[in-house]
Scaffold this motif. Structure first.
Motif, PDB file in Angstrom:
ATOM      1  N   THR A   1       0.714  -1.143   0.193  1.00 30.83           N
ATOM      2  CA  THR A   1       0.002   0.025  -0.068  1.00 30.83           C
ATOM      3  C   THR A   1       0.779   1.230  -0.003  1.00 30.83           C
ATOM      4  OG1 THR A   1      -1.701  -1.183   1.191  1.00 30.83           O
ATOM      5  CG2 THR A   1      -1.731   1.237   1.356  1.00 30.83           C
TER       6      THR A   1
ATOM      7  N   ARG B   1       2.316   1.585  -3.565  1.00 33.32           N
ATOM      8  CA  ARG B   1       1.180   2.165  -4.629  1.00 33.32           C
ATOM      9  C   ARG B   1       0.765   3.553  -4.263  1.00 33.32           C
ATOM     10  NH1 ARG B   1      -3.846  -1.286  -4.566  1.00 33.32           N
ATOM     11  NH2 ARG B   1      -2.236  -2.916  -5.299  1.00 33.32           N
ATOM     12  N   LEU B   2       0.516   4.117  -2.836  1.00 32.70           N
ATOM     13  CA  LEU B   2       0.351   5.233  -2.394  1.00 32.70           C
ATOM     14  C   LEU B   2       1.368   6.367  -2.840  1.00 32.70           C
ATOM     15  CD1 LEU B   2      -1.164   7.547  -0.578  1.00 32.70           C
ATOM     16  CD2 LEU B   2       0.160   6.594   1.349  1.00 32.70           C
TER      17      LEU B   2
ATOM     18  N   GLY C   1       1.195   6.716  -6.728  1.00 36.41           N
ATOM     19  CA  GLY C   1      -0.303   7.693  -6.890  1.00 36.41           C
ATOM     20  C   GLY C   1      -0.222   9.282  -6.470  1.00 36.41           C
ATOM     21  N   HIS C   2       0.498   9.323  -5.354  1.00 43.51           N
ATOM     22  CA  HIS C   2       0.549  10.864  -4.922  1.00 43.51           C
ATOM     23  C   HIS C   2       1.589  11.485  -5.806  1.00 43.51           C
ATOM     24  CE1 HIS C   2       0.269  13.999  -1.827  1.00 43.51           C
ATOM     25  NE2 HIS C   2       1.357  13.855  -1.840  1.00 43.51           N
TER      26      HIS C   2
ATOM     27  N   THR D   1      -4.803  10.723  -0.496  1.00 43.25           N
ATOM     28  CA  THR D   1      -4.651  10.205  -1.704  1.00 43.25           C
ATOM     29  C   THR D   1      -5.282   8.845  -1.903  1.00 43.25           C
ATOM     30  OG1 THR D   1      -2.487  11.476  -1.946  1.00 43.25           O
ATOM     31  CG2 THR D   1      -3.336   9.869  -3.596  1.00 43.25           C
ATOM     32  N   LEU D   2      -5.501   7.915  -0.465  1.00 42.70           N
ATOM     33  CA  LEU D   2      -6.127   6.504  -0.839  1.00 42.70           C
ATOM     34  C   LEU D   2      -7.577   6.927  -0.888  1.00 42.70           C
ATOM     35  CD1 LEU D   2      -4.126   4.954   2.142  1.00 42.70           C
ATOM     36  CD2 LEU D   2      -3.920   4.330  -0.245  1.00 42.70           C
TER      37      LEU D   2
ATOM     38  N   VAL E   1      -6.397   6.643  -5.326  1.00 48.21           N
ATOM     39  CA  VAL E   1      -5.553   5.295  -5.141  1.00 48.21           C
ATOM     40  C   VAL E   1      -6.132   4.300  -4.368  1.00 48.21           C
ATOM     41  CG1 VAL E   1      -3.357   4.482  -4.270  1.00 48.21           C
ATOM     42  CG2 VAL E   1      -3.317   6.657  -5.151  1.00 48.21           C
TER      43      VAL E   1
ATOM     44  N   GLN F   1      -7.300   0.993  -2.454  1.00 48.34           N
ATOM     45  CA  GLN F   1      -6.814   0.033  -1.529  1.00 48.34           C
ATOM     46  C   GLN F   1      -8.148  -0.273  -0.775  1.00 48.34           C
ATOM     47  OE1 GLN F   1      -6.793   0.474   2.121  1.00 48.34           O
ATOM     48  NE2 GLN F   1      -5.856  -1.659   2.215  1.00 48.34           N
TER      49      GLN F   1
END
Length: 441
Positions: free
Chosen positions: A133, A136-137, A140-141, A297-298, A304, A306
């Motif tokens: 996570t 990916r964060l 994505g951020h 951002t999640l 993103v 999750q």
């Protein structure tokens, strides 16, 4: 000179062997995590029946002073009464709901109050999930693809990070893993731990597309290798210079080396932190945390994605709250420090007595043992040069004499609040026999 005492070779016993043979019929290799298979040291693993305090007990009734501690989370000792009570009370209310509970918020608030860099936290189910996570964060951020990791650092079995990994991958001699396509790791750059120049070179070549550096602030999956002075600070500076995020994988170090995690111990603030082990009090819990603007951002606040059906599991939240509540004032860490001092001083004294090249390293309540004449082990190559065969012999003699170490020369060791003087003396008595056995094979 008298002959050294010989180990009994009574451990593990026939019931462990029976369970291992039975397990091998339905579980790959007979274990559910590779390092448990004893491939790094040979022999049959002990199957554990129960544990309490500083001790674990196998199915044959053998008692061991334990320095694995479930690979880190048992900083209070096994079956801590407050943790057990919290889990039992929650279990009576129900195991899982697929809906929010107040326990999730309580643990999140506790984590945020203890770790200065974390304003918001997402609960997950394991350290691997936390690392996945966090990666990916970060991508994505930042809108970037590449990530820098370090040889010998292990971040769980995340495809993109299973390159030059530590832990079981080192024990098994696997640099990566079949089943991970080349395209998945094409954006993973591998640098040398404790070597800022290697990181700077990666940024010079790919700076505009590097989303983050992911690092174990204390490497614990190539044994215990602390950062050299200036290393973590240098990573922070490079990330600031190039607009990348600094991600600390504190799955192992989180709340173990300091109540505020390794980042508080070393005074270096990451952008994102991956947590596991102690954050769940020994239950299968992981977490990702950081500043609110990054964490949002999640999904569902950001793009993103999750998710996890069992994320924030009530039993894990209860265990985590009961554990962190006892750690927040620092008294547990202060009590552990002199016990670890005694242990390491005693180990070094006995190794020297028997003429064995031996080195210990420690940060907080985690430590490492290396069979080497070197004065310091700071990089993967240093670890690889240590005498793993000597460790294997040492491991089995310690096991025969009632001390349980991780069955790999590439794993850190852990001490708990329950390791009293009796446990330390029993360990040192066993070590005296083990070092003597190495000196007189």
């Amino acid at each position: 000179m008298s002959e050294p005492a010989q180990p009994s070779h009574r451990r593990p016993g026939p019931r462990s062997a029976e369970w291992f043979a039975r397990a091998a019929k339905t579980i790959p290799g007979g274990v559910n995590s590779p390092v448990r298979a004893f491939n790094g040291v040979g022999g049959t693993p002990a199957f554990i029946d129960h544990a309490r305090g500083a001790y674990i007990y196998d199915v044959d009734g053998n008692e061991y002073v334990d320095y694995v501690g479930s690979f880190g989370p048992m900083i209070l000792g096994h079956a801590d009464p407050a943790v057990v009570e919290a889990v039992q009370k929650q279990a009576a209310k129900g195991l899982s709901f697929g809906a929010p509970t107040g326990l999730e918020t309580e643990l999140a608030e506790l984590v945020c109050s203890m770790v200065d860099s974390i304003e918001s936290v997402r609960m997950v189910n394991s350290g691997t999930e936390a690392a996945m996570t966090a990666l990916r964060l970060a991508r994505g951020h930042t809108g970037r693809n590449k990530v820098i990791k370090f040889a010998g650092n292990y971040h769980g079995h995340v495809d993109a990070l299973l390159v030059n990994a530590g832990s079981g991958a080192l024990t098994l001699g696997i640099p990566g893993s079949p089943g991970v396509p080349e395209a998945v790791v094409a954006d993973t750059l591998v640098a040398t731990y404790n070597d800022l120049d290697s990181v700077a070179e990666a940024f010079k070549a790919h700076g505009d597309d590097i989303a983050c550096i992911m690092v174990e602030p204390v490497a614990g999956n190539m044994n215990c290798v602390p950062p050299v002075p200036g290393f973590l600070e240098g990573l922070r500076d490079l990330c600031d210079q190039y607009g990348a995020l600094l991600v600390f994988d504190e799955v192992m170090t989180g709340f173990r080396v300091h109540p505020g995690c390794a980042q508080a111990h070393f005074g270096v603030r990451p952008d994102v932190t991956a947590l596991g082990k102690i954050v769940g009090g020994g239950m299968p819990v992981g977490a990702v945390g950081g500043p609110r603007d990054v964490m949002e951002t999640l999904a569902p606040t950001g793009p993103v994605y999750q998710a996890g059906t069992l994320s924030g599991h009530p039993l894990g939240m209860a265990a985590g709250i009961a554990t962190l509540s006892q750690l927040r004032d620092g008294s547990v860490h202060k009590a552990i420090a002199p016990q670890l001092d005694k242990l390491l001083a005693g180990l070094n004294e006995r190794a020297q007595k028997h003429g064995i090249g031996f080195l210990t390293q420690r940060v907080g309540a985690m430590f490492g043992m290396f069979f080497t004449d070197a004065e310091q082990v700071s990089r993967f190559d240093d670890v690889a040069a240590c005498d793993t065969e000597a460790f294997g012999r040492f491991f089995h003699t310690m096991l025969d004499n009632g001390v349980y170490l991780a069955p790999s020369a590439f794993e850190a060791a852990f001490i708990s609040h329950a390791h009293d003087d009796t446990a330390i003396e029993r360990t040192l008595d066993a070590a005296d026999i083990a070092f003597a056995t190495l000196a007189h094979p």
